[in-house]
Write an enzyme that holds these catalytic residues in place. Structure first.
Site, PDB file in Angstrom:
ATOM      1  CE  LYS A   1     105.137   0.649  32.194  1.00 60.10           C
ATOM      2  NZ  LYS A   1     106.591   1.637  33.063  1.00 60.10           N
TER       3      LYS A   1
ATOM      4  CB  CYS B   1     113.324   4.817  33.061  1.00 60.32           C
ATOM      5  SG  CYS B   1     111.466   5.369  33.800  1.00 60.32           S
TER       6      CYS B   1
ATOM      7  CE1 TYR C   1     100.060  12.831  33.489  1.00 60.12           C
ATOM      8  CE2 TYR C   1      99.313  10.804  31.572  1.00 60.12           C
ATOM      9  CZ  TYR C   1      99.984  11.231  32.722  1.00 60.12           C
ATOM     10  OH  TYR C   1     101.331  10.147  32.620  1.00 60.12           O
TER      11      TYR C   1
ATOM     12  CE  LYS D   1     101.987   2.636  31.453  1.00 60.17           C
ATOM     13  NZ  LYS D   1     103.177   3.415  32.771  1.00 60.17           N
TER      14      LYS D   1
ATOM     15  CD  GLU E   1     103.995  -9.738  34.085  1.00 58.29           C
ATOM     16  OE1 GLU E   1     104.145  -9.673  35.174  1.00 58.29           O
ATOM     17  OE2 GLU E   1     105.245  -9.918  33.057  1.00 58.29           O
TER      18      GLU E   1
ATOM     19  CB  CYS F   1     110.008   3.557  37.677  1.00 58.83           C
ATOM     20  SG  CYS F   1     110.649   2.552  36.551  1.00 58.83           S
TER      21      CYS F   1
ATOM     22  NE  ARG G   1     108.984   5.530  27.351  1.00 60.62           N
ATOM     23  CZ  ARG G   1     109.326   4.715  26.505  1.00 60.62           C
ATOM     24  NH1 ARG G   1     109.856   4.740  25.509  1.00 60.62           N
ATOM     25  NH2 ARG G   1     108.580   2.957  26.711  1.00 60.62           N
TER      26      ARG G   1
ATOM     27  NE  ARG H   1     110.793   2.789  29.606  1.00 62.93           N
ATOM     28  CZ  ARG H   1     112.138   2.753  29.492  1.00 62.93           C
ATOM     29  NH1 ARG H   1     112.846   3.057  29.540  1.00 62.93           N
ATOM     30  NH2 ARG H   1     111.932   4.869  29.663  1.00 62.93           N
TER      31      ARG H   1
ATOM     32  CB  CYS I   1     112.270   0.497  33.824  1.00 63.62           C
ATOM     33  SG  CYS I   1     111.617   1.306  32.624  1.00 63.62           S
TER      34      CYS I   1
HETATM   35  C1  PBG Z   1     107.997   4.484  34.433  1.00 67.26           C
HETATM   36  C2  PBG Z   1     107.079   4.953  33.930  1.00 67.26           C
HETATM   37  C3  PBG Z   1     106.016   5.412  32.431  1.00 67.26           C
HETATM   38  C4  PBG Z   1     104.946   5.325  32.200  1.00 67.26           C
HETATM   39  C5  PBG Z   1     104.164   5.425  33.668  1.00 67.26           C
HETATM   40  N1  PBG Z   1     105.321   4.940  34.574  1.00 67.26           N
HETATM   41  C6  PBG Z   1     106.463   5.149  31.317  1.00 67.26           C
HETATM   42  C7  PBG Z   1     107.949   4.051  30.298  1.00 67.26           C
HETATM   43  O1  PBG Z   1     107.458   3.067  30.721  1.00 67.26           O
HETATM   44  O2  PBG Z   1     108.662   4.706  30.009  1.00 67.26           O
HETATM   45  C8  PBG Z   1     104.085   5.658  30.984  1.00 67.26           C
HETATM   46  C9  PBG Z   1     103.258   6.403  31.665  1.00 67.26           C
HETATM   47  C10 PBG Z   1     102.070   7.421  30.290  1.00 67.26           C
HETATM   48  O3  PBG Z   1     102.902   7.268  29.463  1.00 67.26           O
HETATM   49  O4  PBG Z   1     101.483   8.968  31.629  1.00 67.26           O
HETATM   50  N2  PBG Z   1     108.456   3.089  34.012  1.00 67.26           N
END
Ligand code: PBG
Length: 339
Positions: free
Chosen positions: A208, A135, A326, A261, A246, A133, A218, A230, A143
């Site tokens: 996502k 971002c 995590y 997710k 998707e 990514c 973040r 986003r 992103c």
């Molecule tokens: C990057 C990304 C994000 C997450 C995974 N890859 C953040 C976002 O889209 O802002 C989130 C993972 C998490 O919250 O544990 N784009």
């Protein structure tokens, strides 16, 4: 015919208690014997944040118990993860420098390529996946590339291809595009194949959602967008059919695994995806889900271990083969303690 009292009513129909579901719930041994799913640590993926520079691992205030490592720490961490039974990691880099294009994201000597090399040197059997990514690397925190205030698609896909190749060059087993650009899986497949990486697998963050549960991540990544949000690229959580489209697109574009997710808000999508696609299916229990459970446990509202096992168990039951979480090291510890 079995002897004894037949399981019938006086009226002749089957007794309402002939089926007694409690029979197999009587002891822990019986319950474990018939459990339909489990949360084995080999199905879990541990997210690892890597930052530039030196020094000890840094705590992330909004993600209690999760640290930001430097490349130097990864040798020790990899050995520890292997000992603990964790089999795979998903790497996130913190940028050395940011610019509007996010160039540091595809630098050959960037934090993630360095991290991949360090981990592969230390523990060659750990499956190493990398988040692809922009971002964390762009000054605006989006992103993809921004032109006239809009996140543009195709030029972003081209940059994401470079990021994936940089990670594959360093030895990543799996690259995981998370930018939610259209065509990003095809773009990555093409870029990887041209660079001679036809064996590098793609884990597509297919569905996502634009979610309020990414906040702690973040903070860890310093990737909060500086303007807007986003929602012009991440999915609207209200839509299930679109979520399946998707996934369908990513499968058609050559994804090797698909992911949904956040996890706990997507159980219906996992169940539907499980039936519809034969590919390995992953779910990401994101930072906000982790932080919520931690906060609830800290305030005494739930028992942490039980609540974590229940949420991960539900995600497995819904149909996920793999779960990014995590809590991966905690689950590993609990299963060691149980033995
Ligand atoms: C990057 C990304 C994000 C997450 C995974 N890859 C953040 C976002 O889209 O802002 C989130 C993972 C998490 O919250 O544990 N784009």
């Amino acid at each position: 015919m079995p002897r004894g009292k037949p399981a019938t009513n006086r009226g002749g129909g089957p007794s309402p208690t002939a089926t007694r579901l409690r029979r197999l719930r009587r002891t822990a041994a019986l319950r474990n014997w018939v459990a339909e799913t489990d949360v084995d640590v080999r199905r879990l993926v541990y997210p690892v944040f890597v930052r530039p520079g030196r020094g000890s691992p840094e705590p992330i205030p909004s993600l209690p118990g999760v640290l930001r490592y430097t490349v130097r720490d990864l040798d020790a961490l990899s050995h520890r993860l292997e000992e603990e039974g964790v089999r795979s990691v998903l790497l996130f880099g913190v940028a050395r420098s940011k610019d509007p294009e996010g160039r540091d994201a595809w630098a050959a000597d960037g934090v993630v390529p360095q991290a991949v090399r360090a981990i592969k040197r230390a523990a060659s059997d750990l499956v190493v996946a990398t988040d692809v990514c922009l971002c964390a690397y762009t000054t605006h925190g989006h992103c993809g590339l921004v032109r006239n205030g809009v996140v543009v698609n195709d030029a972003s896909v081209e940059r994401l291809g470079r990021v994936a190749v940089a990670h594959a060059n360093a030895g990543a087993d799996v690259v995981a595009p998370s930018a939610m650009m259209d065509g990003q899986v095809a773009g990555l497949r093409d870029a990887l194949d041209r660079a001679g990486h036809e064996s590098t697998a793609i884990l597509a963050y297919s569905t996502k959602h634009a979610s309020s549960f990414y906040g702690p991540f973040r903070d860890a990544e310093q990737s909060t967008p500086s303007f807007g949000d986003r929602r012009s690229y991440q999915m609207d959580f209200r839509n299930a059919r679109e979520a399946l489209r998707e996934m369908e697109r990513d499968v058609a574009e050559g994804a090797d695994l698909i992911m949904v997710k956040p996890a706990i808000t997507s159980l219906d999508l996992l169940a539907r995806a499980r039936r519809r696609f034969p590919l390995p299916l992953a779910a990401y229990q994101v930072s906000g889900e982790y932080a919520m459970l931690k906060a609830a446990a800290a305030s005494g509202v739930v028992d942490e271990r039980a609540a974590v096992e229940e949420t991960l168990g539900a995600v497995r039951r819904a149909g996920a083969d793999l779960i990014v979480t995590y809590f991966a090291r905690d689950v590993a510890r609990w299963s060691r303690e149980a033995r």
